[in-house]
Write a protein that holds these residues in place. Sequence first.
Motif, PDB file in Angstrom:
ATOM      1  N   SER A  19      16.700  52.638 -20.535  1.00 41.07           N
ATOM      2  CA  SER A  19      18.087  52.916 -20.153  1.00 41.07           C
ATOM      3  C   SER A  19      18.353  54.410 -20.406  1.00 41.07           C
ATOM      4  O   SER A  19      17.443  55.224 -20.311  1.00 41.07           O
ATOM      5  N   TYR A  20      19.592  54.744 -20.717  1.00 43.23           N
ATOM      6  CA  TYR A  20      19.957  56.162 -20.843  1.00 43.23           C
ATOM      7  C   TYR A  20      19.010  56.928 -21.773  1.00 43.23           C
ATOM      8  O   TYR A  20      18.509  58.001 -21.425  1.00 43.23           O
ATOM      9  N   SER A  21      18.722  56.374 -22.950  1.00 43.87           N
ATOM     10  CA  SER A  21      17.895  57.102 -23.921  1.00 43.87           C
ATOM     11  C   SER A  21      16.438  57.163 -23.482  1.00 43.87           C
ATOM     12  O   SER A  21      15.829  58.239 -23.469  1.00 43.87           O
ATOM     13  N   ALA A  50      12.565  45.846 -20.830  1.00 40.91           N
ATOM     14  CA  ALA A  50      12.809  44.429 -20.551  1.00 40.91           C
ATOM     15  C   ALA A  50      13.397  44.237 -19.162  1.00 40.91           C
ATOM     16  O   ALA A  50      13.249  43.182 -18.557  1.00 40.91           O
ATOM     17  N   ARG A  57      25.927  51.104 -17.474  1.00 46.50           N
ATOM     18  CA  ARG A  57      26.570  50.156 -18.390  1.00 46.50           C
ATOM     19  C   ARG A  57      28.081  50.359 -18.545  1.00 46.50           C
ATOM     20  O   ARG A  57      28.832  49.376 -18.607  1.00 46.50           O
ATOM     21  N   ALA A  98       9.240  44.280 -25.792  1.00 46.41           N
ATOM     22  CA  ALA A  98       8.471  44.487 -27.028  1.00 46.41           C
ATOM     23  C   ALA A  98       8.796  43.351 -27.984  1.00 46.41           C
ATOM     24  O   ALA A  98       9.969  43.092 -28.280  1.00 46.41           O
ATOM     25  N   THR A 130      15.566  51.025 -27.673  1.00 48.57           N
ATOM     26  CA  THR A 130      15.877  49.695 -27.128  1.00 48.57           C
ATOM     27  C   THR A 130      17.361  49.338 -27.207  1.00 48.57           C
ATOM     28  O   THR A 130      17.743  48.210 -26.880  1.00 48.57           O
ATOM     29  N   GLY A 131      18.203  50.271 -27.616  1.00 51.37           N
ATOM     30  CA  GLY A 131      19.642  50.086 -27.512  1.00 51.37           C
ATOM     31  C   GLY A 131      20.203  48.964 -28.360  1.00 51.37           C
ATOM     32  O   GLY A 131      19.632  48.543 -29.365  1.00 51.37           O
ATOM     33  N   ASP A 318      21.521  53.957 -28.997  1.00 51.05           N
ATOM     34  CA  ASP A 318      22.293  52.948 -29.738  1.00 51.05           C
ATOM     35  C   ASP A 318      21.480  52.226 -30.805  1.00 51.05           C
ATOM     36  O   ASP A 318      22.033  51.673 -31.743  1.00 51.05           O
ATOM     37  N   ILE A 327      26.720  57.526 -25.070  1.00 46.99           N
ATOM     38  CA  ILE A 327      25.869  58.262 -24.141  1.00 46.99           C
ATOM     39  C   ILE A 327      26.031  59.765 -24.345  1.00 46.99           C
ATOM     40  O   ILE A 327      25.069  60.525 -24.248  1.00 46.99           O
ATOM     41  N   LYS A 397      36.400  59.330 -15.536  1.00 52.15           N
ATOM     42  CA  LYS A 397      35.756  58.037 -15.803  1.00 52.15           C
ATOM     43  C   LYS A 397      36.361  56.876 -15.014  1.00 52.15           C
ATOM     44  O   LYS A 397      35.631  56.082 -14.430  1.00 52.15           O
ATOM     45  N   TRP A 402      31.799  56.536 -14.386  1.00 54.00           N
ATOM     46  CA  TRP A 402      30.608  57.398 -14.504  1.00 54.00           C
ATOM     47  C   TRP A 402      29.500  57.057 -13.507  1.00 54.00           C
ATOM     48  O   TRP A 402      28.384  57.556 -13.653  1.00 54.00           O
TER      49      TRP A 402
HETATM   50  C1  LIG Z   1      31.219  48.110 -21.850  1.00 47.88           C
HETATM   51  C2  LIG Z   1      30.660  49.384 -22.405  1.00 47.88           C
HETATM   52  C3  LIG Z   1      31.169  50.604 -21.975  1.00 47.88           C
HETATM   53  C4  LIG Z   1      30.651  51.803 -22.466  1.00 47.88           C
HETATM   54  N1  LIG Z   1      31.177  52.994 -22.038  1.00 47.88           N
HETATM   55  C5  LIG Z   1      30.677  54.160 -22.533  1.00 47.88           C
HETATM   56  C6  LIG Z   1      31.204  55.433 -22.116  1.00 47.88           C
HETATM   57  O1  LIG Z   1      32.085  55.507 -21.274  1.00 47.88           O
HETATM   58  N2  LIG Z   1      30.669  56.561 -22.654  1.00 47.88           N
HETATM   59  C7  LIG Z   1      29.673  56.514 -23.588  1.00 47.88           C
HETATM   60  O2  LIG Z   1      29.250  57.572 -24.071  1.00 47.88           O
HETATM   61  N3  LIG Z   1      29.153  55.337 -23.984  1.00 47.88           N
HETATM   62  C8  LIG Z   1      29.623  54.168 -23.488  1.00 47.88           C
HETATM   63  N4  LIG Z   1      29.112  52.974 -23.911  1.00 47.88           N
HETATM   64  C9  LIG Z   1      27.964  52.987 -24.814  1.00 47.88           C
HETATM   65  C10 LIG Z   1      26.716  53.218 -23.971  1.00 47.88           C
HETATM   66  O3  LIG Z   1      26.621  52.244 -22.965  1.00 47.88           O
HETATM   67  C11 LIG Z   1      25.502  53.253 -24.848  1.00 47.88           C
HETATM   68  O4  LIG Z   1      25.657  54.311 -25.787  1.00 47.88           O
HETATM   69  C12 LIG Z   1      24.235  53.479 -24.023  1.00 47.88           C
HETATM   70  O5  LIG Z   1      24.048  52.460 -23.067  1.00 47.88           O
HETATM   71  C13 LIG Z   1      23.050  53.564 -24.959  1.00 47.88           C
HETATM   72  O6  LIG Z   1      21.896  53.756 -24.214  1.00 47.88           O
HETATM   73  P1  LIG Z   1      20.483  53.315 -24.794  1.00 47.88           P
HETATM   74  O7  LIG Z   1      19.486  53.730 -23.766  1.00 47.88           O
HETATM   75  O8  LIG Z   1      20.326  53.828 -26.170  1.00 47.88           O
HETATM   76  O9  LIG Z   1      20.531  51.735 -24.926  1.00 47.88           O
HETATM   77  P2  LIG Z   1      20.917  50.608 -23.876  1.00 47.88           P
HETATM   78  O10 LIG Z   1      21.752  51.147 -22.772  1.00 47.88           O
HETATM   79  O11 LIG Z   1      21.430  49.484 -24.690  1.00 47.88           O
HETATM   80  O12 LIG Z   1      19.529  50.201 -23.230  1.00 47.88           O
HETATM   81  C14 LIG Z   1      18.494  49.609 -23.942  1.00 47.88           C
HETATM   82  C15 LIG Z   1      17.343  49.345 -22.988  1.00 47.88           C
HETATM   83  O13 LIG Z   1      16.267  48.781 -23.724  1.00 47.88           O
HETATM   84  C16 LIG Z   1      15.821  47.588 -23.105  1.00 47.88           C
HETATM   85  N5  LIG Z   1      15.337  46.724 -24.185  1.00 47.88           N
HETATM   86  C17 LIG Z   1      16.048  46.073 -25.141  1.00 47.88           C
HETATM   87  N6  LIG Z   1      15.220  45.423 -25.985  1.00 47.88           N
HETATM   88  C18 LIG Z   1      13.959  45.683 -25.560  1.00 47.88           C
HETATM   89  C19 LIG Z   1      12.678  45.312 -26.027  1.00 47.88           C
HETATM   90  N7  LIG Z   1      12.508  44.555 -27.119  1.00 47.88           N
HETATM   91  N8  LIG Z   1      11.591  45.772 -25.351  1.00 47.88           N
HETATM   92  C20 LIG Z   1      11.732  46.546 -24.244  1.00 47.88           C
HETATM   93  N9  LIG Z   1      12.931  46.921 -23.759  1.00 47.88           N
HETATM   94  C21 LIG Z   1      14.032  46.511 -24.420  1.00 47.88           C
HETATM   95  C22 LIG Z   1      17.048  47.043 -22.382  1.00 47.88           C
HETATM   96  O14 LIG Z   1      16.664  46.206 -21.311  1.00 47.88           O
HETATM   97  C23 LIG Z   1      17.674  48.348 -21.888  1.00 47.88           C
HETATM   98  O15 LIG Z   1      17.056  48.756 -20.701  1.00 47.88           O
HETATM   99  C24 LIG Z   1      29.606  51.771 -23.415  1.00 47.88           C
HETATM  100  C25 LIG Z   1      29.086  50.535 -23.850  1.00 47.88           C
HETATM  101  C26 LIG Z   1      29.605  49.359 -23.350  1.00 47.88           C
HETATM  102  C27 LIG Z   1      29.051  48.040 -23.817  1.00 47.88           C
END
Ligand SMILES: Cc1cc2nc3c(=O)[nH]c(=O)nc-3n(C[C@H](O)[C@H](O)[C@H](O)COP(=O)(O)OP(=O)(O)OC[C@H]3O[C@@H](n4cnc5c(N)ncnc54)[C@H](O)[C@@H]3O)c2cc1C
Length: 418
Positions: A19-21, A50, A57, A98, A130-131, A318, A327, A397, A402
Amino acid sequence: MAADTESETRKRIVILGGSYSGVSTAHYLLKYVIPKLPERPSYQVVLVSASAKAVCRPACPRALISDDMFPQEKLFVRTDIAFEQYPKYSFRFINGTATELDHGNRTVSIDLGTDGASETIDYYALVIATGASTSSPLLGLTRDDEFLRTKWIAFRQALPNAKSIVIAGGGPAGVETAGELGEFLNGRAGFFSSKLENPKVPITVVTAGSRILPFLRLSLAQKAESYLAQVGVTVVINARVTAVSPPGAGTEDVSSKATLTLEDGKTIDADLYIPATGMRPNTCFLHEDLKTEEGRVDTNAVTLRVDKAGPRVYALGDVSSHARPAIHNLPNSIPVLCANLKRDLLLAAGNEESAAGIDREFKEDTRETQLVPIGKTKGVGALMGYQTPSFFVWLLKGRDYWLWMAERWWSGNMIAKG
Ligand SMILES: Cc1cc2nc3c(=O)[nH]c(=O)nc-3n(C[C@H](O)[C@H](O)[C@H](O)COP(=O)(O)OP(=O)(O)OC[C@H]3O[C@@H](n4cnc5c(N)ncnc54)[C@H](O)[C@@H]3O)c2cc1C
C-alpha cells in the motif's frame, strides 16, 4: 550463470505490504538506491502483498456507499503494473500474506492463497509495511480487494432498509463515514437550519472520548459536530461500546442488526453498525519480542530500523511505532528509511564508513494536520497548525478523498528523492 541460479543468489530486499508505505518504498529503492550500489544486478526488490490491488483508502467512507461515487479503475489499481518500468530482474511481486517471520534465520513464510500453497523466502534486507486494519472491514483492506468489495456489496444491499445506523469511533474515519452516509441518506438541512429535523435515517456516532476528532483543536471538533447535525448525525460522547450482540455484527456480518451495550450499561439498537474504532496493526506474523504493547512493530523512531530484528530490518507506515499513523508522514519517513538502508547495504558490501555516509534521522512533524470532510461540500481541518476553511477541506480532500493523488503514490511519482 543460469537464470534460476542467478535469482537464487540475488540479495533480496523484501518489502511486506503493498500500500502507501510498501509501494512507495519499493519505487524509491528501485529509482534512487539500487542504481547507486556497486553490483546493482545482485539486488532484487520483492514486494509481498495480501492484495493484488492497492486501494485509495481515505476514499472508503464514500466509496462504500456505491460504485458510482468514484471511477473504480482509479480506486483500485493493480500493484505490479507500475513496476514494469524497472529492469525485470530487479523486481518481483508476490501476491500473498506473510504468515511467519523468522528473524533469527532471516526468512519469511508466505501464504499464496491458492490451494494452501506457500513459499518461504530468505531476505537480505526487510521492510515491514503491513499497515493496520480497522474493526469494520468496510474501511480498507482487511484481506484483499475482492474481500473489501464483497463487504461493500453486503452493506449496500442492507442500506435501503436501514432505519438507524450507529458508528462507533469519533476519529476521522468514524466522522467521515457518518457525514457521507448522513448526506447520502438524509440530505442536508437548509442554509439557515443548524440541524436536520427528523432525518430519514438517524445516524449516531458514539465515542469513548469526551469529544470527537481529538487530534484537532476543540473549536474544529465542535464545528464538525454542527456539520454532522446538518446531515442527521448525532454525537454521543463518553460512551464506550463494551459489547455487541450478535458478536460478529459490524465485523463479520456488515449487514446485521446490532444491540450495543455501553460502559454505563445502557443499550442502543442499530439496523446497521460500523465499528470505526481501534486500528489493529497487521503484525500477527511477527514474534512478540518485535512488538510494542500496542502491537505495532517496535521501531527505532530516529533511524526506522527494527533494532531487535537483526541487521537491515526496517518498518514504516501504520504498522510501525515510529510516528502517528497517517499517509502524510510517509514523505518524511521513506527517504530516511531508504538512506539508512542504502548505508547498511554499502557497509555490508565492504565499504568504509566514510564512503557509506552517516545515518539520516527521522523527526516527526507533530503540528496539527488533519482534514476531515463531512459530506461532499463541507469539512473541517488544519494543515501544519493552521486552520483550513471548509472550502479548502473540500478542495484538497472532500471532492474526491485524495483520489487525484493516489495514482502518483502507486506510480512512484509522489516521493521525490530527498
Ligand atoms: C477511513 C480512513 C481514512 C483515512 N484518511 C486518511 C487521510 O485522509 N490522510 C492520511 O494521511 N491518512 C488517512 N488514513 C490513514 C491511512 O489510510 C494510513 O495511514 C495508510 O493507509 C497507511 O499506509 P500503509 O501502507 O502503512 O498501510 P495500509 O494502507 O494499511 O496497507 C497495508 C498493506 O499491507 C498488506 N498486508 C497486510 N498484512 C499483510 C501480510 N501479513 N502480508 C502481506 N501483506 C499484508 C495489506 O493488504 C495492504 O496492502 C485513513 C485511514 C482510514 C481507515
